[in-house]
Design a protein around this motif. Sequence first.
Motif, PDB file in Angstrom:
ATOM      1  N   ILE A 128     107.640 -19.398 116.409  1.00 58.91           N
ATOM      2  CA  ILE A 128     106.365 -20.072 116.171  1.00 58.91           C
ATOM      3  C   ILE A 128     105.253 -19.339 116.926  1.00 58.91           C
ATOM      4  CG2 ILE A 128     105.077 -22.226 116.357  1.00 58.91           C
ATOM      5  CD1 ILE A 128     107.400 -22.355 114.402  1.00 58.91           C
ATOM      6  N   TYR A 129     104.134 -19.085 116.223  1.00 59.48           N
ATOM      7  CA  TYR A 129     102.994 -18.388 116.819  1.00 59.48           C
ATOM      8  C   TYR A 129     101.755 -19.284 116.722  1.00 59.48           C
ATOM      9  CZ  TYR A 129     105.905 -14.212 116.228  1.00 59.48           C
ATOM     10  OH  TYR A 129     106.931 -13.308 116.267  1.00 59.48           O
ATOM     11  N   ASP A 146      90.929 -12.154 108.376  1.00 60.18           N
ATOM     12  CA  ASP A 146      92.078 -11.901 109.242  1.00 60.18           C
ATOM     13  C   ASP A 146      92.619 -13.180 109.875  1.00 60.18           C
ATOM     14  OD1 ASP A 146      92.286  -8.739 109.740  1.00 60.18           O
ATOM     15  OD2 ASP A 146      90.161  -9.286 109.631  1.00 60.18           O
ATOM     16  N   ILE A 147      93.919 -13.141 110.138  1.00 63.71           N
ATOM     17  CA  ILE A 147      94.567 -14.143 110.980  1.00 63.71           C
ATOM     18  C   ILE A 147      95.250 -13.381 112.108  1.00 63.71           C
ATOM     19  CG2 ILE A 147      96.343 -15.938 111.140  1.00 63.71           C
ATOM     20  CD1 ILE A 147      95.958 -16.427 108.151  1.00 63.71           C
ATOM     21  N   ILE A 148      94.939 -13.732 113.338  1.00 59.89           N
ATOM     22  CA  ILE A 148      95.541 -13.086 114.504  1.00 59.89           C
ATOM     23  C   ILE A 148      96.099 -14.173 115.408  1.00 59.89           C
ATOM     24  CG2 ILE A 148      95.180 -11.551 116.483  1.00 59.89           C
ATOM     25  CD1 ILE A 148      92.766 -10.386 114.990  1.00 59.89           C
ATOM     26  N   ALA A 188     104.616 -19.776 111.315  1.00 58.91           N
ATOM     27  CA  ALA A 188     106.062 -19.803 111.531  1.00 58.91           C
ATOM     28  C   ALA A 188     106.693 -18.609 110.821  1.00 58.91           C
ATOM     29  CB  ALA A 188     106.662 -21.103 111.005  1.00 58.91           C
ATOM     30  N   VAL A 189     107.588 -17.907 111.542  1.00 58.60           N
ATOM     31  CA  VAL A 189     108.305 -16.770 110.968  1.00 58.60           C
ATOM     32  C   VAL A 189     109.795 -17.104 110.979  1.00 58.60           C
ATOM     33  CG1 VAL A 189     108.803 -14.315 111.114  1.00 58.60           C
ATOM     34  CG2 VAL A 189     106.560 -15.177 111.824  1.00 58.60           C
ATOM     35  N   SER A 206     104.815 -18.303 107.170  1.00 59.22           N
ATOM     36  CA  SER A 206     103.945 -19.368 106.667  1.00 59.22           C
ATOM     37  C   SER A 206     102.934 -19.731 107.750  1.00 59.22           C
ATOM     38  CB  SER A 206     104.760 -20.608 106.288  1.00 59.22           C
ATOM     39  OG  SER A 206     105.682 -20.295 105.263  1.00 59.22           O
ATOM     40  N   CYS A 207     101.653 -19.642 107.409  1.00 58.15           N
ATOM     41  CA  CYS A 207     100.584 -20.000 108.346  1.00 58.15           C
ATOM     42  C   CYS A 207      99.828 -21.216 107.800  1.00 58.15           C
ATOM     43  CB  CYS A 207      99.619 -18.835 108.541  1.00 58.15           C
ATOM     44  SG  CYS A 207     100.366 -17.385 109.326  1.00 58.15           S
ATOM     45  N   HIS A 208      99.547 -22.175 108.676  1.00 62.36           N
ATOM     46  CA  HIS A 208      98.871 -23.418 108.288  1.00 62.36           C
ATOM     47  C   HIS A 208      97.671 -23.644 109.186  1.00 62.36           C
ATOM     48  CE1 HIS A 208     102.240 -24.651 105.652  1.00 62.36           C
ATOM     49  NE2 HIS A 208     102.967 -24.012 106.539  1.00 62.36           N
ATOM     50  N   ARG A 209      96.496 -23.673 108.567  1.00 62.17           N
ATOM     51  CA  ARG A 209      95.249 -23.849 109.322  1.00 62.17           C
ATOM     52  C   ARG A 209      95.206 -25.232 109.976  1.00 62.17           C
ATOM     53  NH1 ARG A 209      90.350 -21.210 108.621  1.00 62.17           N
ATOM     54  NH2 ARG A 209      88.967 -21.684 110.374  1.00 62.17           N
ATOM     55  N   LYS A 210      95.750 -26.220 109.294  1.00 64.89           N
ATOM     56  CA  LYS A 210      95.721 -27.593 109.809  1.00 64.89           C
ATOM     57  C   LYS A 210      96.379 -27.695 111.166  1.00 64.89           C
ATOM     58  CE  LYS A 210      97.270 -32.280 108.648  1.00 64.89           C
ATOM     59  NZ  LYS A 210      97.963 -33.115 107.613  1.00 64.89           N
ATOM     60  N   TRP A 211      97.505 -27.008 111.350  1.00 62.54           N
ATOM     61  CA  TRP A 211      98.231 -27.064 112.625  1.00 62.54           C
ATOM     62  C   TRP A 211      97.928 -25.870 113.522  1.00 62.54           C
ATOM     63  CZ3 TRP A 211     102.360 -27.780 108.544  1.00 62.54           C
ATOM     64  CH2 TRP A 211     102.437 -29.121 108.165  1.00 62.54           C
TER      65      TRP A 211
END
Length: 301
Positions: free
Chosen positions: A203-204, A213-215, A183-184, A174-179
Amino acid sequence: MRRSFLVIGILFVFSLSSTALAETAKPNHGKHAEDPSKPSIKAGTSQTSNQQSEEAKELEKLKPEEYRLLVLGTQIYLGRFGYGVGPFTGELDQQTQKALREYQKNVGIAETGTINKETLKHLTDDNNTLDQILPFIPKFNFKDEHWPETVSAHGTWAVENLPVAEALQTSQISCHRKWNLCAVSTAKLSPGYTPTLLSYTNIYEVETWNDTDIITKPSKTGTCVSTILQIRKEENSVTRLTSFERSNDGPCATVTARDIPMQLADGSQIYLALKQQKTQDSQRILRVKHSTGKSENSQNP
């Protein structure tokens, strides 16, 4: 070395019922040399290797009930694999010795007809293969409907062409732009005589989040390990690069520096690959009697 035999012998305990253990653990008050089922080292030792001689000597040191349990476990494994052993007596009789020689021939080790550590290791490894748990692994799922704010995916990490990495696991990302975080969360079945279900979360921190893309930045996922995630919208893919890092001193001084790329794959495909592999392994291990009446490994019709 005696401890090594006892440790391997204890592995058999987990394969036996409490009733069988109660019957086979009855003490034998006779002298070790008087037990006809135990191998003698008085003759022919000059024709054996030093290791074989030492192993025979250590077996002589076992208490009668310890040795009987070791033989009983061997008979149970050979019987399970189809080598015609039974009833299980805990005595290294001619039937058991013959089965041992056939088993040793099939696995490609010295055909001694006796119990040694190499044979015990093959027996326990083959038994563990037959007992391997293969839970169904969920399919791959990728959700990018709200890409500017959140992205999620679900699957199993695998290396190229589905030779499986960390096979018995499933991960939710789950990736959240706000934060600015991904999280995997992973559930993993740890192998063993009593398989254990483990769960953990990494946590990344996101370094790049654009339209395609998200890196993430490298994240410490172990003492000498760092990992980067990359999520690609157009390909509906999630990859990770795990780097093992070597240092000049400390716990990472002996690490071999290397990178391992993995992809979040479809768990159902991995499950089928694992199931096929287990079927092939089982055919190698088990012996069956064909219509001709001849008993042989099941992969040889």
